[in-house]
Design a protein around this motif. Structure first.
Motif, short mmCIF file in Angstrom:
data_model
loop_
_atom_site.label_atom_id
_atom_site.label_comp_id
_atom_site.label_asym_id
_atom_site.label_seq_id
_atom_site.Cartn_x
_atom_site.Cartn_y
_atom_site.Cartn_z
N THR A 1 -48.31 -29.71 -5.75
CA THR A 1 -47.96 -31.07 -6.16
C THR A 1 -48.06 -31.66 -7.60
OG1 THR A 1 -50.43 -31.60 -5.92
CG2 THR A 1 -48.87 -31.62 -3.77
N SER A 2 -48.07 -30.54 -8.55
CA SER A 2 -48.10 -31.13 -9.70
C SER A 2 -46.69 -31.72 -10.36
CB SER A 2 -48.48 -29.90 -10.79
OG SER A 2 -48.35 -30.45 -12.17
N THR A 3 -46.83 -32.76 -10.98
CA THR A 3 -45.63 -33.25 -11.53
C THR A 3 -45.36 -32.93 -13.01
OG1 THR A 3 -46.67 -35.49 -12.01
CG2 THR A 3 -45.62 -35.40 -10.07
N ALA A 4 -46.34 -32.07 -13.55
CA ALA A 4 -45.99 -31.61 -14.96
C ALA A 4 -44.70 -30.96 -14.99
CB ALA A 4 -47.47 -30.80 -15.36
N PRO A 5 -43.85 -31.36 -16.04
CA PRO A 5 -42.44 -30.73 -16.04
C PRO A 5 -42.50 -29.01 -15.80
CG PRO A 5 -42.92 -32.33 -17.59
CD PRO A 5 -44.15 -32.20 -17.15
N ALA A 6 -43.25 -28.37 -16.56
CA ALA A 6 -43.27 -26.90 -16.50
C ALA A 6 -43.62 -26.44 -14.87
CB ALA A 6 -44.05 -26.34 -17.31
N TYR B 1 -41.70 -20.06 -21.09
CA TYR B 1 -41.58 -21.54 -21.20
C TYR B 1 -42.09 -22.23 -22.45
CZ TYR B 1 -41.26 -21.31 -15.96
OH TYR B 1 -40.69 -20.92 -14.68
N VAL B 2 -41.28 -23.04 -22.86
CA VAL B 2 -41.37 -24.19 -24.02
C VAL B 2 -41.34 -25.26 -23.39
CG1 VAL B 2 -40.86 -24.34 -26.22
CG2 VAL B 2 -40.32 -22.17 -25.47
N ALA B 3 -42.48 -26.38 -23.40
CA ALA B 3 -42.34 -27.52 -22.87
C ALA B 3 -42.60 -28.35 -23.85
CB ALA B 3 -43.23 -27.44 -21.75
N ASP B 4 -41.83 -29.46 -24.22
CA ASP B 4 -42.07 -30.58 -25.02
C ASP B 4 -41.70 -31.65 -24.40
OD1 ASP B 4 -42.24 -32.17 -27.25
OD2 ASP B 4 -40.28 -31.52 -28.08
N GLY B 5 -42.79 -32.63 -23.90
CA GLY B 5 -42.52 -33.79 -22.95
C GLY B 5 -41.83 -33.42 -21.78
N GLU B 6 -40.64 -34.15 -21.60
CA GLU B 6 -40.10 -34.10 -20.16
C GLU B 6 -39.01 -32.85 -20.57
OE1 GLU B 6 -36.54 -37.10 -21.34
OE2 GLU B 6 -38.04 -37.82 -20.05
N ASN B 7 -38.79 -32.06 -21.82
CA ASN B 7 -37.99 -30.92 -21.73
C ASN B 7 -38.84 -29.76 -21.62
OD1 ASN B 7 -35.43 -32.25 -23.08
ND2 ASN B 7 -37.15 -33.26 -24.22
N VAL C 1 -37.78 -25.57 -21.70
CA VAL C 1 -36.81 -24.46 -22.14
C VAL C 1 -37.56 -23.18 -21.49
CG1 VAL C 1 -35.55 -23.37 -23.63
CG2 VAL C 1 -35.75 -25.58 -23.88
N VAL C 2 -36.60 -22.43 -20.58
CA VAL C 2 -37.00 -21.34 -20.10
C VAL C 2 -36.23 -20.22 -20.64
CG1 VAL C 2 -37.73 -20.03 -18.05
CG2 VAL C 2 -38.07 -22.70 -17.88
N LEU C 3 -36.88 -19.18 -21.21
CA LEU C 3 -36.04 -17.87 -21.45
C LEU C 3 -36.20 -16.92 -20.17
CD1 LEU C 3 -37.25 -17.25 -25.21
CD2 LEU C 3 -35.22 -18.68 -24.17
N ALA C 4 -35.08 -16.34 -19.95
CA ALA C 4 -35.16 -15.83 -18.49
C ALA C 4 -34.17 -14.47 -18.71
CB ALA C 4 -34.73 -16.68 -17.39
N ARG C 5 -33.82 -13.83 -17.42
CA ARG C 5 -32.96 -12.73 -17.42
C ARG C 5 -32.40 -12.87 -15.82
NH1 ARG C 5 -32.25 -8.42 -20.14
NH2 ARG C 5 -34.18 -8.87 -21.30
N TYR C 6 -30.99 -12.82 -15.84
CA TYR C 6 -30.43 -12.71 -14.34
C TYR C 6 -30.38 -11.11 -14.29
CZ TYR C 6 -28.54 -17.38 -15.04
OH TYR C 6 -28.60 -18.73 -14.83
N THR C 7 -30.74 -10.94 -12.96
CA THR C 7 -30.26 -9.62 -12.43
C THR C 7 -29.58 -9.75 -11.14
OG1 THR C 7 -32.37 -9.25 -11.37
CG2 THR C 7 -32.06 -8.23 -13.50
N VAL D 1 -30.93 -15.17 -20.49
CA VAL D 1 -30.30 -16.50 -20.20
C VAL D 1 -31.31 -17.47 -20.70
CG1 VAL D 1 -31.46 -16.52 -18.17
CG2 VAL D 1 -29.47 -18.04 -18.50
N ALA D 2 -30.89 -18.77 -21.17
CA ALA D 2 -31.75 -19.69 -21.60
C ALA D 2 -31.23 -20.93 -20.71
CB ALA D 2 -31.80 -20.18 -23.13
N HIS D 3 -32.44 -21.65 -19.95
CA HIS D 3 -32.26 -22.74 -19.38
C HIS D 3 -32.95 -23.99 -20.08
CE1 HIS D 3 -31.74 -20.11 -15.33
NE2 HIS D 3 -30.61 -20.33 -16.17
N HIS D 4 -32.31 -25.25 -20.12
CA HIS D 4 -32.96 -26.31 -20.58
C HIS D 4 -33.04 -27.08 -19.29
CE1 HIS D 4 -32.60 -30.45 -22.83
NE2 HIS D 4 -33.84 -30.08 -22.52
#
Length: 140
Positions: A10-15, A83-89, A91-97, A111-114
């Motif tokens: 139920t957390s609303t924290a962005p990350a 995960y790099v979190a800054d306020g509402e932003n 950024v996740v570094l990931a990998r697609y397989t 991949v990077a996702h914002h």
């Protein structure tokens, strides 16, 4: 100290919201994935990616992106690792397989996702990846 499972759910924290999106995607739970998305979400797949474009609404995102990936690829997974979190932003570094169903070729691409998260929901998403590697796996 980490969150309990019920607190995390139920957390609303962005990350935390973003992490729930990845878990739902990995489990193939599109309803749970849609529950992380704002009604007016803007989800952008990178130019050059097979599904390039911007998708709107939770249903539009899952039908236009996740369901289509499932039609073309076996085991499509985004492995989120940093995960790099800054306020509402977030950024996740990931990998697609995945393995392309037609060619049998495997992808393993970074991949990077914002994400932008407001009010406990993802309002914007933008993908950055090496689209040529994905397209190469789709070519005979």
């Amino acid at each position: 100290m980490g969150l309990t499972m019920s607190e995390f759910a139920t957390s609303t924290a962005p990350a935390d919201v973003v992490r729930r999106q990845y878990l739902a995607s990995a489990a193939g739970d599109l309803a749970a994935l849609r529950a992380t998305l704002a009604p007016d979400v803007e989800w952008t797949e990178m130019a050059g990616f097979p599904l390039a474009g911007t998708y709107r609404t939770p249903e539009g995102v899952t039908a236009g992106v996740m369901e289509r990936l499932g039609e073309d690829w076996d085991g499509w997974t985004a492995h989120d690792d940093t995960y790099v979190a800054d306020g509402e932003n977030v950024v996740v570094l990931a990998r697609y397989t995945a393995t392309h169903k037609t060619t049998g070729r495997l992808i393993d691409v970074r991949v990077a996702h914002h994400f932008v998260v407001r009010g406990g929901l993802i309002v914007r998403f933008e993908q950055f990846t090496d689209t040529a590697l994905v397209r190469d796996a789709m070519s005979r």
